[in-house]
Design a protein around this motif. Structure first.
Motif, PDB file in Angstrom:
ATOM      1  N   LEU A  43      38.725 -12.234 -26.288  1.00 22.52           N
ATOM      2  CA  LEU A  43      38.005 -13.380 -26.403  1.00 22.52           C
ATOM      3  C   LEU A  43      36.614 -13.428 -26.839  1.00 22.52           C
ATOM      4  O   LEU A  43      36.051 -14.660 -27.054  1.00 22.52           O
ATOM      5  CB  LEU A  43      38.149 -14.235 -25.285  1.00 22.52           C
ATOM      6  N   TRP A  44      35.881 -12.487 -26.967  1.00 21.12           N
ATOM      7  CA  TRP A  44      34.712 -12.309 -27.532  1.00 21.12           C
ATOM      8  C   TRP A  44      34.516 -11.006 -28.644  1.00 21.12           C
ATOM      9  O   TRP A  44      35.465 -10.324 -28.662  1.00 21.12           O
ATOM     10  CB  TRP A  44      33.592 -12.073 -26.559  1.00 21.12           C
ATOM     11  N   LYS A  45      33.482 -11.364 -29.292  1.00 25.16           N
ATOM     12  CA  LYS A  45      33.275 -10.112 -30.374  1.00 25.16           C
ATOM     13  C   LYS A  45      31.948  -9.336 -30.363  1.00 25.16           C
ATOM     14  O   LYS A  45      30.902 -10.344 -30.185  1.00 25.16           O
ATOM     15  CB  LYS A  45      33.290 -10.824 -31.866  1.00 25.16           C
ATOM     16  N   LEU A  46      32.010  -8.218 -30.476  1.00 28.02           N
ATOM     17  CA  LEU A  46      30.714  -7.480 -30.421  1.00 28.02           C
ATOM     18  C   LEU A  46      29.974  -7.761 -31.956  1.00 28.02           C
ATOM     19  O   LEU A  46      30.478  -7.536 -32.952  1.00 28.02           O
ATOM     20  CB  LEU A  46      30.855  -5.999 -30.239  1.00 28.02           C
ATOM     21  N   GLY A  47      28.676  -7.870 -31.692  1.00 30.63           N
ATOM     22  CA  GLY A  47      28.002  -8.397 -32.990  1.00 30.63           C
ATOM     23  C   GLY A  47      26.927  -7.380 -33.388  1.00 30.63           C
ATOM     24  O   GLY A  47      27.260  -5.967 -33.121  1.00 30.63           O
ATOM     25  N   ARG A  48      25.946  -7.410 -34.165  1.00 30.72           N
ATOM     26  CA  ARG A  48      24.965  -6.539 -34.751  1.00 30.72           C
ATOM     27  C   ARG A  48      23.870  -6.036 -33.374  1.00 30.72           C
ATOM     28  O   ARG A  48      23.749  -6.749 -32.380  1.00 30.72           O
ATOM     29  CB  ARG A  48      24.211  -7.330 -35.767  1.00 30.72           C
ATOM     30  N   LEU A  49      23.285  -4.802 -33.898  1.00 30.74           N
ATOM     31  CA  LEU A  49      22.185  -4.377 -33.084  1.00 30.74           C
ATOM     32  C   LEU A  49      21.118  -5.309 -32.912  1.00 30.74           C
ATOM     33  O   LEU A  49      20.613  -5.593 -34.146  1.00 30.74           O
ATOM     34  CB  LEU A  49      21.845  -3.102 -33.475  1.00 30.74           C
ATOM     35  N   ASN A  50      20.756  -5.911 -31.890  1.00 30.18           N
ATOM     36  CA  ASN A  50      19.712  -6.707 -31.941  1.00 30.18           C
ATOM     37  C   ASN A  50      18.183  -5.880 -31.854  1.00 30.18           C
ATOM     38  O   ASN A  50      17.222  -6.361 -32.548  1.00 30.18           O
ATOM     39  CB  ASN A  50      19.737  -7.641 -30.662  1.00 30.18           C
ATOM     40  N   HIS A  51      18.139  -5.011 -30.931  1.00 32.52           N
ATOM     41  CA  HIS A  51      17.077  -4.197 -30.788  1.00 32.52           C
ATOM     42  C   HIS A  51      17.201  -2.951 -30.148  1.00 32.52           C
ATOM     43  O   HIS A  51      18.309  -2.699 -29.374  1.00 32.52           O
ATOM     44  CB  HIS A  51      15.848  -4.995 -30.080  1.00 32.52           C
ATOM     45  N   VAL A  52      16.212  -1.885 -30.190  1.00 31.09           N
ATOM     46  CA  VAL A  52      16.032  -0.785 -29.322  1.00 31.09           C
ATOM     47  C   VAL A  52      14.864  -0.908 -28.438  1.00 31.09           C
ATOM     48  O   VAL A  52      13.673  -1.234 -28.998  1.00 31.09           O
ATOM     49  CB  VAL A  52      16.265   0.544 -30.125  1.00 31.09           C
ATOM     50  N   ALA A  53      15.113  -0.820 -27.253  1.00 28.59           N
ATOM     51  CA  ALA A  53      13.933  -1.110 -26.407  1.00 28.59           C
ATOM     52  C   ALA A  53      13.272   0.264 -25.905  1.00 28.59           C
ATOM     53  O   ALA A  53      14.042   1.272 -25.622  1.00 28.59           O
ATOM     54  CB  ALA A  53      14.219  -1.596 -25.068  1.00 28.59           C
ATOM     55  N   ILE A  54      11.765   0.357 -25.754  1.00 29.56           N
ATOM     56  CA  ILE A  54      11.121   1.666 -25.738  1.00 29.56           C
ATOM     57  C   ILE A  54      10.177   1.395 -24.592  1.00 29.56           C
ATOM     58  O   ILE A  54       9.365   0.338 -24.691  1.00 29.56           O
ATOM     59  CB  ILE A  54      10.486   2.067 -26.658  1.00 29.56           C
ATOM     60  N   ALA A  55      10.227   2.100 -23.580  1.00 29.52           N
ATOM     61  CA  ALA A  55       9.282   1.793 -22.466  1.00 29.52           C
ATOM     62  C   ALA A  55       8.157   2.697 -22.830  1.00 29.52           C
ATOM     63  O   ALA A  55       8.173   3.947 -23.366  1.00 29.52           O
ATOM     64  CB  ALA A  55       9.839   2.369 -21.053  1.00 29.52           C
ATOM     65  N   VAL A  56       6.895   1.965 -22.728  1.00 30.15           N
ATOM     66  CA  VAL A  56       5.504   2.527 -23.044  1.00 30.15           C
ATOM     67  C   VAL A  56       4.595   2.683 -21.677  1.00 30.15           C
ATOM     68  O   VAL A  56       4.428   1.664 -21.113  1.00 30.15           O
ATOM     69  CB  VAL A  56       4.931   2.024 -24.337  1.00 30.15           C
ATOM     70  N   PRO A  57       3.826   3.592 -21.601  1.00 31.43           N
ATOM     71  CA  PRO A  57       3.003   3.781 -20.417  1.00 31.43           C
ATOM     72  C   PRO A  57       1.571   2.736 -20.816  1.00 31.43           C
ATOM     73  O   PRO A  57       0.894   2.162 -19.786  1.00 31.43           O
ATOM     74  CB  PRO A  57       2.396   5.163 -20.216  1.00 31.43           C
ATOM     75  N   ASP A  58       1.142   2.701 -22.125  1.00 30.73           N
ATOM     76  CA  ASP A  58       0.197   1.995 -22.502  1.00 30.73           C
ATOM     77  C   ASP A  58       0.654   0.907 -23.727  1.00 30.73           C
ATOM     78  O   ASP A  58       0.632   1.231 -24.747  1.00 30.73           O
ATOM     79  CB  ASP A  58      -0.931   2.870 -22.969  1.00 30.73           C
ATOM     80  N   LEU A  59       0.811  -0.224 -23.373  1.00 30.98           N
ATOM     81  CA  LEU A  59       1.359  -1.365 -24.418  1.00 30.98           C
ATOM     82  C   LEU A  59       0.573  -1.427 -25.407  1.00 30.98           C
ATOM     83  O   LEU A  59       0.902  -1.719 -26.629  1.00 30.98           O
ATOM     84  CB  LEU A  59       1.621  -2.390 -23.507  1.00 30.98           C
ATOM     85  N   GLU A  60      -0.843  -1.630 -25.054  1.00 29.08           N
ATOM     86  CA  GLU A  60      -1.782  -2.059 -26.347  1.00 29.08           C
ATOM     87  C   GLU A  60      -1.763  -0.787 -27.254  1.00 29.08           C
ATOM     88  O   GLU A  60      -1.891  -1.125 -28.609  1.00 29.08           O
ATOM     89  CB  GLU A  60      -3.298  -2.211 -25.797  1.00 29.08           C
ATOM     90  N   LYS A  61      -1.637   0.445 -26.650  1.00 28.03           N
ATOM     91  CA  LYS A  61      -1.896   1.651 -27.632  1.00 28.03           C
ATOM     92  C   LYS A  61      -0.607   1.516 -28.590  1.00 28.03           C
ATOM     93  O   LYS A  61      -0.809   2.120 -29.878  1.00 28.03           O
ATOM     94  CB  LYS A  61      -2.051   2.925 -26.854  1.00 28.03           C
TER      95      LYS A  61
END
Length: 177
Positions: A43-61
């Motif tokens: 009843l549902w369909k898989l679509g496109r890759l939206n994003h790949v998430a990366i955990a980072v210790p320093d967000l601004e860097k």
């Protein structure tokens, strides 16, 4: 090339009728499925890759690395307290990277970074056309979902996370398209 004889046409018609009446079988590793059996459509369909998430210790860097070194279009930092993260999206044309940083000590990203000091890939997000139907079907198939109900994600749309042990070690996020 000579035109087929009446006999050849009649033979071809009999062969076609037999083929149409025959129930073909496909053998898989676990079962034999007959074409006569109805395979229920999802009843549902898989679509496109939206994003790949990366955990980072320093967000601004990390944000600066993608923006200033690679020249990518990078969003502002957005806090998502309901998920315990800060997010930054890096536009890639055909998809995005989501940079994640803990928002508070109880953040799931804080735990991830304790185990992975340098950071790393956290999850993949795939769009679905009907998240409610997807959740119902996945529960029936005994796929573990990490929340009872979808929550609103970084794009303002409902999301759910599927247990990585059910997906070969990968945390999968499904997002309503």
């Amino acid at each position: 090339m000579a035109a087929p004889t009446g006999r050849a046409v009649a033979g071809a018609a009999r062969l076609l009728a037999r083929l149409q009446a025959t129930s073909f079988s496909i053998r898989t590793s676990s079962a034999t499925i007959s074409s006569a059996e109805k395979v229920p459509r999802s009843l549902w369909k898989l679509g496109r890759l939206n994003h790949v998430a990366i955990a980072v210790p320093d967000l601004e860097k990390a944000r600066s690395l993608y923006k200033d070194v690679l020249g990518a279009q990078v969003s502002e930092t957005v806090p998502l307290p309901e998920h315990g993260v800060y997010t930054v999206f890096v536009e890639l044309g055909n998809t995005k990277l989501e940079l994640l940083h803990p928002l508070g000590e109880r953040s799931p990203i804080a735990g991830f970074l304790q185990k992975n000091k340098a950071g790393g890939m956290h999850h993949v997000c795939i769009e679905v056309d009907d998240i409610t139907a997807a959740v119902a079907e996945l529960k029936k198939r005994k796929i573990r979902i990490l929340s009872e109900e979808p929550k609103i994600g970084a794009h303002g749309k409902p999301v759910i996370f599927l247990h990585p042990k059910d997906f070969h070690g990968v945390l999968v996020e499904l997002e309503q398209a």
